[in-house]
Design an enzyme around this catalytic site. Structure first.
Site, short mmCIF file in Angstrom:
data_model
loop_
_atom_site.label_atom_id
_atom_site.label_comp_id
_atom_site.label_asym_id
_atom_site.label_seq_id
_atom_site.Cartn_x
_atom_site.Cartn_y
_atom_site.Cartn_z
N TYR A 44 8.10 -4.89 -4.72
CA TYR A 44 8.36 -3.94 -3.39
C TYR A 44 6.78 -3.59 -3.09
O TYR A 44 6.00 -3.49 -3.44
CB TYR A 44 9.29 -2.73 -3.57
N GLU A 45 6.94 -3.16 -1.49
CA GLU A 45 5.90 -2.87 -0.59
C GLU A 45 4.65 -4.21 -0.69
O GLU A 45 3.42 -4.14 -0.75
CB GLU A 45 5.16 -1.51 -1.16
N GLY A 46 5.27 -5.22 -0.91
CA GLY A 46 4.51 -6.39 -0.87
C GLY A 46 4.28 -6.80 -2.35
O GLY A 46 3.60 -6.16 -3.18
#
Length: 599
Positions: free
Chosen positions: A442-444
């Protein structure tokens, strides 16, 4: 097992590697005195250890639940959250004019780590709220700042980040949520967002959703995305809660880990509220600049996710070390009268040192990055601010990507220390392994961070920032060699690793325009290489500081341990740099060899 914050190591990194004394001299950072920093860290450690950490296991076995659009969090979370915000922990790094403490990021970073170590799932709600605050501070109107920020800081409201949709994934150009202008200047939003952390919960009276959407005449792609504030409840001018907005939690996900954190599917404009069809929202900044604004929130979140990686490493290490001291099994390899604690066995010692060294190195890299951020915001000289910002921006994908990748290996090693008992949920080691697995996603994902490191942070400036770091690293290697002893042994490893890093930087810059697929095929090895070498650099600096302190007779046990951990890092982790460099520069032939149909 209880969590005990590693305050001594945190203070060592702040003083010796970040340069707390220099940060304290910056305009706006004067309140971060030695006494204040010590008091903040000690009280934070107490609070997290006593209030938040005991709920970690509870949240794993009694996760958040959904019923008819409402989410009920783990028993104890509401009381802990009330205590958290009442104590002012949401506002450590945020401006005092909005009710925060206004302390530098280097003070907030250890507080972030302790919160995440105490309870990764619980910590995600404050993490997203921090990001919402950062976005509004940068792009919000004066009215929006006055309305929202102090309520986000005092915990009466919390924040979320609504980016992805079922068809979009990480490709935000595919966002299709619609924002229809209204005569009163507001917008009505229609669409679906997925993977919204704490998108619905019972911890606070209101939830402030920051939502990416398109206006009717917006251009295609990322250039046509705007950012909107969509509160769960509407409110009057005094912030008093009013009608339920048309945003509805359709479900929460059943996950591998972070079970106590509700990951929501949110529906906008399904006529589920009290305002008619269409969730009422307000534009942040200008139309079609939403992704630019959201990147502010994403960068804040990416740094914090890196801190999560460090935090779960620390918690897993403490758990494994305590178990290894208590568990009796097998005779010592050199002979013993009976079974010994497994910490006596050389390979268990290796596993524990692997966990400890990775954790300390990653902590140092992240805190140093936080120091650059403070310099970028507070240094009186514009040139110094620009240089520090470039350094921080370069380090953010490394801070996000490398510690989170390492956390999978470290928490796996923690399971291994426990042996068969590590595979049993009741011992607790497995939870850290499961929780850590989301951090590289998550968050890239790690690949997205690696692509950013290559495309925006290395090739765009011809490797200028990266090469400045290389120059400093070589200077540290010289100092280590002059210091002799253990430091000289570390210097030899560091020189080889830095040479591999420098050659890979040159490869990225040289080949980016001529063979871009080959460069990107090695992007993740490049990011891991950068992390390993930056970690080795900071551990080398730590070894120098520890050697100086030892010569002065200062806390010999701590500083001998620091020196030994740095030596282990050099001998067992820094030596992987050559292999990572080879994979980054020469590995594309194998990576791209097969036809798609052959998979």
């Amino acid at each position: 097992m209880s969590y005990v914050a590693p305050i001594k190591d945190m203070q060592f990194v702040l003083q010796e590697l970040v340069g707390l004394t220099q940060i304290q001299k910056l305009p706006g950072c004067e309140d971060a005195t030695d006494e204040t920093v010590a008091a903040v860290l000690e009280e934070n450690a107490r609070f997290m250890g006593e209030v938040v950490a005991p709920l970690n296991r509870t949240g794993d076995v009694e996760p958040a639940t959904w019923n008819d659009g409402r989410v009920t969090t783990t028993p104890g979370f509401k009381a802990a959250f009330d205590a958290f915000v009442s104590a002012g922990w949401q506002g450590v790094q945020h401006p005092s004019e909005f009710g925060g403490q206004g302390l530098p990021k280097i003070v907030a970073a250890p507080c972030m780590e302790m919160l995440q170590s105490a309870n990764l799932s619980f910590a995600l709600c404050p993490l997203l709220t921090d990001g919402a605050i950062e976005a509004l501070l940068t792009a919000g109107s004066d009215e929006q700042k006055a309305t929202y920020i102090h309520r986000l800081i005092d915990g009466s409201w919390t924040g979320t980040m609504n980016l992805t949709e079922p068809q979009a994934g990480s490709d935000l150009a595919q966002v299709r949520t619609r924002a229809v202008p209204q005569p009163d200047g507001s917008y009505r939003l229609f669409g679906q967002k997925i993977f919204i952390t704490f998108g619905e919960h019972d911890l606070a009276e209101n939830i402030v959703h920051l939502v990416l959407a398109r206006t009717p005449d917006a251009p295609e792609g990322v250039k046509g995305i705007s950012l909107f504030i969509v509160p769960k409840f509407l409110f009057d001018g005094d912030g008093k809660i009013g009608k339920r907005n048309d945003v509805y939690c359709a479900s929460i996900e059943h996950k591998l880990g972070i079970n106590a954190s509700p990951t929501c599917v949110l529906l906008f404009g399904d006529d589920k509220g009290e305002v008619g069809a269409g969730a009422i929202g307000h534009l942040v900044g200008e139309e079609n600049r939403g992704l630019e604004y959201m990147f502010i929130m994403m960068n804040a979140a990416r740094f914090q996710v890196g801190m999560q990686g460090i935090a779960v490493c620390e918690r897993a290490y403490q758990h494994a070390a305590a178990y290894a001291k208590e568990r009796l099994q097998s005779r010592a390899v050199e002979g013993s009268a009976g079974p010994v604690a497994i910490i006596r066995h050389p390979d268990v010692r290796r596993l524990l040192m692997f966990m400890r060294a990775n954790t300390e190195a990653a902590r140092a890299v992240a805190y140093v990055a936080a120091g650059y951020n403070d310099l970028a915001h507070h240094h009186p000289d514009a040139g110094a601010r620009t240089t520090a910002k470039a350094a921080y921006d370069y380090l953010v994908p490394i801070v996000k990507g490398w510690p989170t990748e390492a956390s999978i290996d470290v928490t796996s090693a923690g399971v291994q220390v426990h042996g068969g008992m590590g595979f049993i949920e009741e011992t607790g080691a497995a939870q850290y392994y499961r929780d850590a697995r989301i951090l590289t996603i998550y968050e890239g994902t790690t690949a997205i961070q690696a692509n950013d490191l290559i495309g925006r942070k290395t090739s765009r400036d011809g490797g200028a920032v990266a090469k400045r770091f290389v120059t400093e690293m070589r200077g540290t290697a010289d100092e280590l060699e002059r210091a002799g002893g253990e430091c000289a042994a570390i210097a030899r490893r560091l020189r080889v690793a830095v040479d591999a890093y420098a050659a890979t930087i040159d490869f990225v810059v040289r080949e980016f325009k001529s063979d871009v697929r080959a460069v990107y095929a090695g992007s993740v090895p490049y990011l891991k290489l950068a992390g390993v070498v930056h970690g080795g650099w900071q551990m080398g600096r730590a070894a120098l500081a520890a050697a100086r302190r030892l010569a002065q007779g200062d806390d010999p046990d701590f500083h001998r341990a620091k020196l030994a951990t740095a030596r282990f890092y050099a001998d067992h982790i820094l030596v992987t740099a050559g292999g990572l460099a080879a994979a980054a520069t020469e590995g594309s032939a194998g990576t791209l060899a097969l036809e798609e149909a052959w998979f």
